[in-house]
Design a protein around this motif. Structure first.
Motif, mmCIF file in Angstrom:
data_model
loop_
_atom_site.group_PDB
_atom_site.id
_atom_site.type_symbol
_atom_site.label_atom_id
_atom_site.label_comp_id
_atom_site.label_asym_id
_atom_site.label_seq_id
_atom_site.Cartn_x
_atom_site.Cartn_y
_atom_site.Cartn_z
ATOM 1 N N HIS A 54 59.820 9.318 119.558
ATOM 2 C CA HIS A 54 59.037 8.695 120.619
ATOM 3 C C HIS A 54 59.371 9.156 122.035
ATOM 4 O O HIS A 54 58.580 8.916 122.948
ATOM 5 C CB HIS A 54 59.203 7.174 120.557
ATOM 6 N N LEU A 55 60.531 9.782 122.239
ATOM 7 C CA LEU A 55 60.972 10.084 123.603
ATOM 8 C C LEU A 55 61.261 11.569 123.809
ATOM 9 O O LEU A 55 61.994 11.945 124.720
ATOM 10 C CB LEU A 55 62.208 9.246 123.953
ATOM 11 N N ARG A 56 60.662 12.389 122.987
ATOM 12 C CA ARG A 56 60.907 13.831 123.075
ATOM 13 C C ARG A 56 60.442 14.409 124.416
ATOM 14 O O ARG A 56 61.069 15.308 124.970
ATOM 15 C CB ARG A 56 60.185 14.539 121.925
ATOM 16 N N THR A 57 59.343 13.886 124.964
ATOM 17 C CA THR A 57 58.817 14.391 126.234
ATOM 18 C C THR A 57 59.666 13.923 127.404
ATOM 19 O O THR A 57 60.006 14.700 128.301
ATOM 20 C CB THR A 57 57.362 13.940 126.441
ATOM 21 N N GLU A 58 60.013 12.639 127.411
ATOM 22 C CA GLU A 58 60.761 12.064 128.527
ATOM 23 C C GLU A 58 62.232 12.465 128.515
ATOM 24 O O GLU A 58 62.839 12.652 129.570
ATOM 25 C CB GLU A 58 60.652 10.540 128.500
ATOM 26 N N LEU A 59 62.819 12.577 127.332
ATOM 27 C CA LEU A 59 64.253 12.858 127.195
ATOM 28 C C LEU A 59 64.467 14.024 126.221
ATOM 29 O O LEU A 59 65.060 13.858 125.150
ATOM 30 C CB LEU A 59 64.991 11.616 126.692
ATOM 31 N N LYS A 68 67.246 9.349 133.737
ATOM 32 C CA LYS A 68 66.168 9.984 134.484
ATOM 33 C C LYS A 68 65.220 10.716 133.538
ATOM 34 O O LYS A 68 65.669 11.444 132.644
ATOM 35 C CB LYS A 68 66.734 10.974 135.506
ATOM 36 N N LYS A 69 63.930 10.525 133.727
ATOM 37 C CA LYS A 69 62.944 11.268 132.951
ATOM 38 C C LYS A 69 63.023 12.746 133.315
ATOM 39 O O LYS A 69 63.239 13.103 134.462
ATOM 40 C CB LYS A 69 61.534 10.732 133.220
ATOM 41 N N ALA A 70 62.832 13.590 132.329
ATOM 42 C CA ALA A 70 62.926 15.027 132.562
ATOM 43 C C ALA A 70 61.833 15.487 133.516
ATOM 44 O O ALA A 70 60.655 15.199 133.309
ATOM 45 C CB ALA A 70 62.820 15.781 131.241
ATOM 46 N N SER A 71 62.229 16.201 134.567
ATOM 47 C CA SER A 71 61.260 16.814 135.467
ATOM 48 C C SER A 71 61.214 18.320 135.261
ATOM 49 O O SER A 71 60.437 19.026 135.906
ATOM 50 C CB SER A 71 61.632 16.508 136.933
ATOM 51 N N GLY A 72 62.066 18.808 134.361
ATOM 52 C CA GLY A 72 62.111 20.224 134.026
ATOM 53 C C GLY A 72 62.679 20.401 132.634
ATOM 54 O O GLY A 72 63.051 19.426 131.970
ATOM 55 N N PRO A 73 62.774 21.628 132.161
ATOM 56 C CA PRO A 73 63.268 21.884 130.802
ATOM 57 C C PRO A 73 64.724 21.446 130.627
ATOM 58 O O PRO A 73 65.520 21.490 131.558
ATOM 59 C CB PRO A 73 63.126 23.397 130.658
ATOM 60 N N GLN A 74 65.044 21.040 129.411
ATOM 61 C CA GLN A 74 66.405 20.681 129.037
ATOM 62 C C GLN A 74 66.720 21.314 127.686
ATOM 63 O O GLN A 74 65.828 21.524 126.861
ATOM 64 C CB GLN A 74 66.565 19.153 128.945
ATOM 65 N N GLN A 75 67.987 21.615 127.471
ATOM 66 C CA GLN A 75 68.404 22.206 126.206
ATOM 67 C C GLN A 75 69.739 21.625 125.766
ATOM 68 O O GLN A 75 70.489 21.053 126.564
ATOM 69 C CB GLN A 75 68.513 23.725 126.321
ATOM 70 N N TYR A 76 70.017 21.807 124.486
ATOM 71 C CA TYR A 76 71.264 21.304 123.897
ATOM 72 C C TYR A 76 71.667 22.263 122.790
ATOM 73 O O TYR A 76 70.819 22.729 122.012
ATOM 74 C CB TYR A 76 71.045 19.908 123.323
ATOM 75 N N SER A 77 72.940 22.572 122.728
ATOM 76 C CA SER A 77 73.447 23.469 121.699
ATOM 77 C C SER A 77 74.759 22.922 121.156
ATOM 78 O O SER A 77 75.568 22.379 121.913
ATOM 79 C CB SER A 77 73.659 24.870 122.277
#
Length: 296
Positions: free
Chosen positions: A78-83, A165-174
């Motif tokens: 449900h929160l893939r876009t925001e977080l 904070k809602k994402a305002s740009g791309p985010q990544q995780y590894s």
């Protein structure tokens, strides 16, 4: 061991005030392992599963208010876009069964440096809302981790939710593990671009006594992006900038040797993940611009 089972948040706070040593349990994916292996034997368990508000979330204009017990599977769905960073981190958590039970509140409460959510929370920027019978307060995520498996909670406080904070740009995780699933991180790295403030934030997991940010790497990259006009021209980041960022990120790690990996390997892996995730996020940022302009 006594089992406390409050029916409301107010009852839970009252129980925690009366029994400060009580250990909260919601998903139970961390504490039950310790109990089953007889590594821990708390005097009281405080069951929070009847408190529905801990499993709810609210999407606002600028932030997501994420209940402490919202399962990782819900974040993914449900929160893939925001977080997006936290959603990617949630994918790496154990098994589907654990992802259906465990939540961010448990990771924060345990405060293990290997907790999968920590790098994403540090990179996104958030505050942890905690409460007791004395009142509530917001703890900035940078001040939340105080030592190995220690956090800034007072003895009578419980984690209610996280303001992210809602994402305002791309985010990544590894994440690096000894296998592809059902594994504790050897090390992990999160990164988030914040175009509205022209800043980059990071998070490192399982490579220091606590989850940490690579602040020197952030400061270097923020300056390099600003001086080169990259936020506006969206050009490809030069290899020299990416290399320096990776080296500084690696230098922020303060790992140990253990059964999962050596300190040297962890430092090396953090640098590799920093360089790769920077490349992925920046490529996404450039792609977003081309899509808006009708080029892509």
């Amino acid at each position: 061991m006594d089992f406390l089972r409050p029916a409301s948040w107010e009852e839970a706070l009252a129980a925690k005030a009366e029994h400060p040593t009580a250990v909260p349990i919601a998903g139970g994916t961390d504490i039950m392992v310790e109990i089953n292996f007889d590594h821990r034997r708390p005097e009281y368990l405080l069951d929070l599963n009847r408190i529905g508000e801990l499993g709810q979330w609210e999407v606002g204009e600028e932030k997501v208010l994420l209940g402490a017990s919202v399962p990782y599977s819900h974040i993914m769905e449900h929160l893939r876009t925001e977080l997006p960073g936290l959603a990617l981190a949630s994918h790496t958590v154990a098994s589907p069964q654990i992802r259906n039970r465990g939540g961010v509140g448990g990771n924060l409460g345990t405060a293990s440096p290997a907790g999968d959510a920590h790098p994403a929370l540090l990179a996104a920027g958030c505050e942890v809302e905690v409460e007791s019978v004395r009142g509530s307060r917001l703890i900035p995520i940078d001040a939340f981790y105080t030592g190995v498996k220690r956090n800034a909670l007072a003895a009578d406080e419980l984690i209610k939710r996280v303001h992210i904070k809602k994402a305002s740009g791309p985010q990544q995780y590894s994440k690096v593990g000894t296998r592809n699933a059902m594994v504790i991180a050897v090390c992990a790295f999160g990164i988030a671009l914040h175009p509205e403030t022209r800043t980059v934030r990071t998070g490192i997991g399982s490579a220091a006594p606590t989850p940490v940010r690579a602040k020197a790497a952030e400061e270097f990259l923020n300056a390099a992006l600003e001086e080169g006009g990259f936020w506006d021209n969206r050009k490809i980041i030069t290899p020299s900038i990416a290399k320096q960022f990776a080296e500084l990120a690696s230098g922020a790690a303060n790992p140990i040797d253990d059964v999962r990996g050596t300190a040297d390997y962890r430092r090396h892996a953090v640098g590799i993940m920093a360089r790769r995730t920077l490349g992925w996020t920046w490529q996404s940022y450039r792609g977003d611009a081309r899509a808006v302009e009708g080029v892509a």
